[in-house]
Design an enzyme around this catalytic site. Structure first.
Site, PDB file in Angstrom:
ATOM      1  N   CYS A  45       0.839  -1.210   0.000  1.00  0.00           N
ATOM      2  CA  CYS A  45       0.000   0.000   0.000  1.00  0.00           C
ATOM      3  C   CYS A  45       0.871   1.257   0.000  1.00  0.00           C
ATOM      4  O   CYS A  45       0.542   2.264  -0.628  1.00  0.00           O
ATOM      5  CB  CYS A  45      -0.908   0.022   1.220  1.00  0.00           C
ATOM      6  SG  CYS A  45      -2.022  -1.383   1.336  1.00  0.00           S
TER       7      CYS A  45
HETATM    8  C1  BEZ Z   1       0.538  -4.570   1.849  1.00  0.00           C
HETATM    9  O1  BEZ Z   1       0.104  -3.485   1.494  1.00  0.00           O
HETATM   10  O2  BEZ Z   1       1.724  -4.836   1.797  1.00  0.00           O
HETATM   11  C2  BEZ Z   1      -0.410  -5.614   2.355  1.00  0.00           C
HETATM   12  C3  BEZ Z   1      -1.590  -5.244   2.965  1.00  0.00           C
HETATM   13  C4  BEZ Z   1      -2.438  -6.212   3.458  1.00  0.00           C
HETATM   14  C5  BEZ Z   1      -2.110  -7.553   3.292  1.00  0.00           C
HETATM   15  C6  BEZ Z   1      -0.947  -7.915   2.625  1.00  0.00           C
HETATM   16  C7  BEZ Z   1      -0.089  -6.934   2.147  1.00  0.00           C
END
Ligand code: BEZ
Length: 218
Positions: A45
């Site tokens: 994210c």
């Molecule tokens: C991420 O943004 O890295 C992420 C968010 C939720 C679950 C897995 C990865």
């Protein structure tokens, strides 16, 4: 039945990192991209929101506002944005909705309980000036999105709203377009003054029309 293409994008009032927003009013007469992410302070994210900040001028040039969201609270967004700016070498310059009560998430079907019953999936909605949903895509938490693709779709949507064309596979702005089957052959020269090439009766190409020879879609 969940939200579908052509439906009115649900309106809402929500707190964001840039104050309260009432979605339809905030969009005005322009286009909008609303995208959710699963969770603040997560690596994928972080890269996504940073990249979107770098692209946001391109959306602005296309009269399209950008709005991010997750179910995390405002203070979390504010702290995380500092990390995004630092690590992605950018400035997040669009609002991020804080939706701890899941109001927006539920309106847009952004929580998929069989994937995860608390976090929003990676949803993207493009909303047109008529407030109708023009694009919906959903990615899993483990896969970062390609925001260049969202911009590419916006280019296609804006072009095909103005001209009787569709865009072929992997089309990019400036490339040849397809004349929609509803245009009779005899109308092609007047509607597409840049010329056309017929490969099959149903497969006709034309150079990308320009705004100055704008024709009404009918
Ligand atoms: C991420 O943004 O890295 C992420 C968010 C939720 C679950 C897995 C990865």
């Amino acid at each position: 039945m969940g939200l579908q293409l052509g439906d009115e994008a649900p309106d809402f009032t929500a707190m964001t990192t840039e104050g309260m927003i009432t979605f339809h009013e905030w969009l005005g007469e322009g286009w909008g991209v609303l995208f959710s992410h699963p969770k603040d302070y997560t690596p994928v994210c972080t890269t996504e929101l940073g990249y979107m900040a770098k692209l946001s001028d391109e959306f602005t040039k296309r009269n399209c506002r950008v709005l991010a969201m997750s179910v995390d609270p405002l203070e979390s967004h504010r702290g995380w944005i500092k990390d995004i700016n630092e690590t992605q070498h950018t400035t997040v310059n669009y609002p991020v909705i804080a939706d701890p009560n899941r109001t927006v998430a539920n309106l847009y079907g952004m929580i998929h309980p069989n994937a995860d019953d608390t976090m929003t999936v990676r949803s993207v909605f493009i909303v047109g000036p008529d407030k109708k949903v023009k694009l919906m895509i959903t990615y899993p938490a483990s896969t970062g999105r390609n925001f260049d693709e969202i911009l590419r779709v916006l280019d296609s949507l804006q072009l095909t709203a103005d001209f009787q064309v569709a865009t072929p596979v992997n089309w990019q702005r400036g490339e040849d377009c397809i004349i929609v089957p509803a245009v009779p052959d005899e109308e092609v020269p007047a509607k597409f003054p840049k010329g056309s090439t017929t490969i099959k009766p149903y497969l006709r190409y034309t150079p990308q029309p320009d705004r100055q020879d704008k024709q009404l879609v009918s």
